[in-house]
Motif scaffolding. Structure first.
Motif: not given
Length: 279
Positions: A25-31
């Protein structure tokens, strides 16, 4: 099937690495990643090596906020509270008793380009891509954190072009990063810095960090960045931004992003100055 943790800690004698570990997830900042990040910082305040490093797994540091979870808030006050929580996470690095070094490779976009402004040192790969979100759906949440490091005009240059970005060499020249090094030397460079820092007793390091931070705070750094949640929340309810969010839901990310793609500011400047593309 057990879900993969979004973050891991790699321990060493001089530096403990907090590794953003959502490469698919491209190291996207999820919760979940944001919460794990805060837990890791808290844990390492009382244990482990004298220096903390932060890096991303996979092709890049982080693509920013996880748009798959981006649904907006029901009210401006709710949105302000959400945005302030994220700022509090970054300020935990600012207040942390240990030096925090961020190592950036590949891409570092959106709120991921806000996070390093609160770290103590930033080392980047010379070919890294660092910049604003591709969709102009905020009201100045990221670039104000750059002002104390690069100046107002460069912060505006970054913010006024959708998806604008600079490479690692430019980030170093602007003063946003301490150094830009070849990507294959990035981790070794940070670990060499940490090994030298580790020779200083931890209480001395902590006091050095606090005294320098106080000088920045006296210049208004925290006052400036703590006001961005309100301005960003206001823009999230602007009709033009609501229309853009509807387009994102209707047409998808790829097609919506295509409306705003174009040259970065540095590419425009090079074209008109006649500089070579790699100058």
């Amino acid at each position: 099937m057990i879900d993969r943790p979004p973050l891991r800690i790699e321990s060493g004698p001089d530096i403990d690495w907090i590794v953003l570990d959502r490469p698919d997830a491209s190291n996207a900042f999820s919760a979940a990643l944001l919460d794990a990040f805060s837990v890791a910082l808290d844990r390492l305040a009382g244990e482990g090596a004298p220096v903390i490093g932060i890096r991303g797994e996979g092709k890049g540091f982080s693509a920013g906020v996880d748009l798959s979870e981006y649904g907006g808030a029901d009210s401006p006050s709710e949105d302000v509270a959400r945005l302030r929580r994220n700022l509090d996470r970054w300020q935990a690095m600012w207040r942390h008793p240990k030096p925090v070094i961020v190592a950036i490779h590949g891409f570092c976009l959106g709120i991921a380009a806000q996070l390093p402004c609160f770290a103590d040192m930033v080392i980047v790969a010379d070919d890294a891509r660092i910049g604003e979100p591709g969709l102009p759906i905020g009201g100045g949440y990221i670039a104000p954190a750059w002002v104390s490091q690069v100046g107002a005009k460069r912060a505006k240059e970054l913010a006024f072009l959708p998806g604008n970005h600079v490479d690692g060499r430019t980030a170093e020249a602007w003063g946003w990063a301490n150094a830009a090094v070849p990507a294959d030397q990035l981790i070794a460079c940070v670990e060499a810095l940490a090994a030298r820092m580790a020779k200083i007793p931890p209480p001395v390091l902590a006091m050095k960090k606090m005294s320098i931070n106080r000088a920045m705070e006296a210049g208004g750094f925290l006052a400036a960045v703590n006001s961005v949640a309100e301005s960003d929340a206001i823009l999230h309810f602007e009709p033009a931004v609501l229309e853009l969010r509807e387009a994102l839901a209707r047409d998808g990310l790829r097609e919506t992003l295509a409306r705003f793609r174009g040259e970065s500011s540095t590419e425009i400047f090079r074209r008109f100055k006649g500089d070579p593309a790699d100058g």
